[in-house]
Scaffold this motif. Structure first.
Motif, mmCIF file in Angstrom:
data_model
loop_
_atom_site.group_PDB
_atom_site.id
_atom_site.type_symbol
_atom_site.label_atom_id
_atom_site.label_comp_id
_atom_site.label_asym_id
_atom_site.label_seq_id
_atom_site.Cartn_x
_atom_site.Cartn_y
_atom_site.Cartn_z
ATOM 1 N N THR A 69 0.837 -1.209 0.000
ATOM 2 C CA THR A 69 0.000 0.000 0.000
ATOM 3 C C THR A 69 0.865 1.250 0.000
ATOM 4 O OG1 THR A 69 -1.722 -1.208 1.216
ATOM 5 C CG2 THR A 69 -1.880 1.186 1.195
ATOM 6 N N THR A 70 1.906 1.255 0.830
ATOM 7 C CA THR A 70 2.785 2.429 0.879
ATOM 8 C C THR A 70 3.591 2.577 -0.421
ATOM 9 O OG1 THR A 70 4.499 1.158 2.059
ATOM 10 C CG2 THR A 70 2.952 2.437 3.399
ATOM 11 N N GLU A 71 3.947 1.452 -1.059
ATOM 12 C CA GLU A 71 4.662 1.520 -2.342
ATOM 13 C C GLU A 71 3.770 2.132 -3.427
ATOM 14 O OE1 GLU A 71 5.966 -2.444 -3.177
ATOM 15 O OE2 GLU A 71 7.612 -2.370 -1.733
ATOM 16 N N LEU A 72 2.495 1.712 -3.473
ATOM 17 C CA LEU A 72 1.565 2.263 -4.464
ATOM 18 C C LEU A 72 1.291 3.732 -4.170
ATOM 19 C CD1 LEU A 72 -0.267 1.985 -6.886
ATOM 20 C CD2 LEU A 72 -1.995 0.923 -5.411
ATOM 21 N N PHE A 73 1.140 4.069 -2.898
ATOM 22 C CA PHE A 73 0.933 5.461 -2.491
ATOM 23 C C PHE A 73 2.112 6.342 -2.943
ATOM 24 C CE2 PHE A 73 1.764 8.703 0.811
ATOM 25 C CZ PHE A 73 0.620 9.484 0.674
ATOM 26 N N SER A 74 3.325 5.853 -2.737
ATOM 27 C CA SER A 74 4.521 6.594 -3.160
ATOM 28 C C SER A 74 4.558 6.760 -4.672
ATOM 29 C CB SER A 74 5.789 5.877 -2.691
ATOM 30 O OG SER A 74 5.850 5.820 -1.295
ATOM 31 N N ALA A 75 4.181 5.703 -5.415
ATOM 32 C CA ALA A 75 4.172 5.780 -6.881
ATOM 33 C C ALA A 75 3.148 6.804 -7.370
ATOM 34 C CB ALA A 75 3.872 4.407 -7.475
ATOM 35 N N ILE A 76 2.002 6.891 -6.697
ATOM 36 C CA ILE A 76 0.990 7.891 -7.057
ATOM 37 C C ILE A 76 1.562 9.299 -6.876
ATOM 38 C CG2 ILE A 76 -1.228 8.893 -6.331
ATOM 39 C CD1 ILE A 76 -2.138 5.967 -5.759
ATOM 40 N N ASN A 77 2.264 9.513 -5.785
ATOM 41 C CA ASN A 77 2.873 10.824 -5.544
ATOM 42 C C ASN A 77 3.969 11.133 -6.568
ATOM 43 O OD1 ASN A 77 1.320 11.631 -3.331
ATOM 44 N ND2 ASN A 77 2.577 10.446 -1.926
ATOM 45 N N VAL A 78 4.733 10.112 -6.973
ATOM 46 C CA VAL A 78 5.759 10.299 -8.009
ATOM 47 C C VAL A 78 5.101 10.726 -9.324
ATOM 48 C CG1 VAL A 78 7.430 9.088 -9.477
ATOM 49 C CG2 VAL A 78 7.485 8.769 -7.003
ATOM 50 N N ALA A 79 3.976 10.088 -9.671
ATOM 51 C CA ALA A 79 3.266 10.420 -10.909
ATOM 52 C C ALA A 79 2.769 11.865 -10.870
ATOM 53 C CB ALA A 79 2.099 9.458 -11.122
ATOM 54 N N ARG A 80 2.235 12.270 -9.749
ATOM 55 C CA ARG A 80 1.724 13.645 -9.622
ATOM 56 C C ARG A 80 2.852 14.674 -9.717
ATOM 57 N NH1 ARG A 80 -0.096 17.164 -4.884
ATOM 58 N NH2 ARG A 80 -1.635 18.550 -5.836
ATOM 59 N N LEU A 81 3.927 14.448 -8.982
ATOM 60 C CA LEU A 81 5.056 15.380 -9.014
ATOM 61 C C LEU A 81 5.713 15.421 -10.392
ATOM 62 C CD1 LEU A 81 6.651 14.607 -5.526
ATOM 63 C CD2 LEU A 81 5.357 16.649 -6.188
ATOM 64 N N SER A 82 5.775 14.272 -11.057
ATOM 65 C CA SER A 82 6.344 14.229 -12.412
ATOM 66 C C SER A 82 5.483 15.018 -13.389
ATOM 67 C CB SER A 82 6.484 12.790 -12.885
ATOM 68 O OG SER A 82 7.368 12.076 -12.063
ATOM 69 N N ALA A 83 4.153 14.931 -13.231
ATOM 70 C CA ALA A 83 3.249 15.679 -14.109
ATOM 71 C C ALA A 83 3.479 17.176 -13.972
ATOM 72 C CB ALA A 83 1.797 15.330 -13.778
ATOM 73 N N MET A 84 3.643 17.640 -12.746
ATOM 74 C CA MET A 84 3.855 19.076 -12.523
ATOM 75 C C MET A 84 5.245 19.514 -12.968
ATOM 76 S SD MET A 84 1.833 19.894 -8.950
ATOM 77 C CE MET A 84 2.651 18.643 -7.967
ATOM 78 N N SER A 85 6.253 18.698 -12.685
ATOM 79 C CA SER A 85 7.624 19.111 -13.029
ATOM 80 C C SER A 85 7.896 19.048 -14.529
ATOM 81 C CB SER A 85 8.641 18.252 -12.281
ATOM 82 O OG SER A 85 8.580 16.905 -12.721
ATOM 83 N N GLN A 86 7.250 18.099 -15.228
ATOM 84 C CA GLN A 86 7.483 17.958 -16.673
ATOM 85 C C GLN A 86 6.400 18.634 -17.512
ATOM 86 O OE1 GLN A 86 8.489 13.960 -17.916
ATOM 87 N NE2 GLN A 86 9.628 13.547 -16.038
ATOM 88 N N ASN A 87 5.412 19.252 -16.814
ATOM 89 C CA ASN A 87 4.327 19.960 -17.493
ATOM 90 C C ASN A 87 3.640 19.063 -18.528
ATOM 91 O OD1 ASN A 87 2.666 22.178 -17.923
ATOM 92 N ND2 ASN A 87 3.949 22.992 -19.579
ATOM 93 N N SER A 88 3.309 17.845 -18.072
ATOM 94 C CA SER A 88 2.723 16.851 -18.972
ATOM 95 C C SER A 88 1.790 15.936 -18.184
ATOM 96 C CB SER A 88 3.835 16.018 -19.618
ATOM 97 O OG SER A 88 3.307 14.952 -20.362
ATOM 98 N N THR A 89 0.810 15.382 -18.859
ATOM 99 C CA THR A 89 -0.074 14.410 -18.225
ATOM 100 C C THR A 89 0.706 13.136 -17.909
ATOM 101 O OG1 THR A 89 -1.991 15.266 -19.416
ATOM 102 C CG2 THR A 89 -2.189 13.047 -18.509
ATOM 103 N N MET A 90 0.508 12.628 -16.700
ATOM 104 C CA MET A 90 1.170 11.386 -16.282
ATOM 105 C C MET A 90 0.120 10.338 -15.946
ATOM 106 S SD MET A 90 4.478 11.549 -16.333
ATOM 107 C CE MET A 90 5.527 12.902 -16.858
ATOM 108 N N THR A 91 0.414 9.101 -16.309
ATOM 109 C CA THR A 91 -0.511 8.002 -16.074
ATOM 110 C C THR A 91 0.170 6.904 -15.283
ATOM 111 O OG1 THR A 91 -1.647 8.436 -18.178
ATOM 112 C CG2 THR A 91 -1.988 6.276 -17.187
ATOM 113 N N LEU A 92 -0.429 6.545 -14.159
ATOM 114 C CA LEU A 92 0.006 5.381 -13.390
ATOM 115 C C LEU A 92 -0.933 4.242 -13.758
ATOM 116 C CD1 LEU A 92 1.109 5.066 -9.748
ATOM 117 C CD2 LEU A 92 -0.757 3.639 -10.540
ATOM 118 N N LEU A 93 -0.391 3.183 -14.333
ATOM 119 C CA LEU A 93 -1.191 2.059 -14.816
ATOM 120 C C LEU A 93 -0.854 0.800 -14.037
ATOM 121 C CD1 LEU A 93 -3.233 1.035 -16.988
ATOM 122 C CD2 LEU A 93 -1.237 0.484 -18.401
#
Length: 200
Positions: A69-93
């Motif tokens: 659960t904590t690994e998936l939670f961390s991956a969700i946060n990575v996807a969100r931060l990557s979307a903002m830093s790269q100014n692009s839509t990010m998808t966690l699949l």
């Protein structure tokens, strides 16, 4: 004479061989453990070890579910931060052995050979995070609601870090013992996890 006078001055008792041997036999009788005492100690240690083993086996699956659960939670946060830093839509699949859709809900099941796997990709299809497998203790992950058409088990973020899930997404992880933990992703993009099937 000198020895006798020294003993008499110190008032030391004289010891003969009989008293020495009697003292040694008394000490020998008191120095060891009986067979019953040893068997009792071995039995207590065996019972303690058995109880510790049963407790460990009961706690291990839940501990692994918490880790997943904590690994998936961390991956969700990575996807969100990557979307903002790269100014692009990010998808966690999420992928696994099988995917089942029920309305807007999507469940990914995992097996020992094909566990549930997380991957993050940009809008251009570039991999942001290499695929990461969750523990095989996690038998299923449900995303409610999924996104896209057809509905897929994914979480998406806009370049502003907002969730594109059309409301609050609830992701539930179920382990081999039927225990369920959850992650909520709010429309604003913030996620939280809890040790229950629903987060308050």
């Amino acid at each position: 004479m000198a020895v006798r006078s020294a003993r008499s001055l110190l008032n030391l008792p004289t010891m003969n061989r009989a008293s020495v041997s009697r003292g040694r036999s008394e000490l020998a009788g008191e120095a060891g453990f009986s067979v019953i005492e040893l068997m009792l100690v071995v039995t207590i240690v065996a019972i303690g070890t058995l109880m510790a083993g049963v407790s460990y086996r009961a706690v291990l699956p839940e501990s692994r579910l918490r880790q997943a659960t904590t690994e998936l939670f961390s991956a969700i946060n990575v996807a969100r931060l990557s979307a903002m830093s790269q100014n692009s839509t990010m998808t966690l699949l999420l992928t696994g052995a099988a995917t089942n859709t029920s309305g807007a809900n999507v469940t990914v099941t995992g097996t020992n050979n094909l566990p549930v796997t997380i991957a993050i990709n940009s809008a251009a299809g570039a991999s942001v995070m290499s695929p990461q497998q969750l523990t095989t203790e996690v038998v299923s992950v449900t995303v409610s609601p999924g996104t896209g058409a057809p509905v897929l088990p994914r979480v998406q973020f806009s370049s502003y870090g907002l969730s594109l899930g059309g409301g609050t997404q609830i992701i539930t992880l179920t382990n081999t013992q039927g225990r369920v933990y959850a992650i909520n992703v709010a429309p604003g993009g913030k996620a939280k996890w809890c040790l229950a099937a629903t987060c308050p």
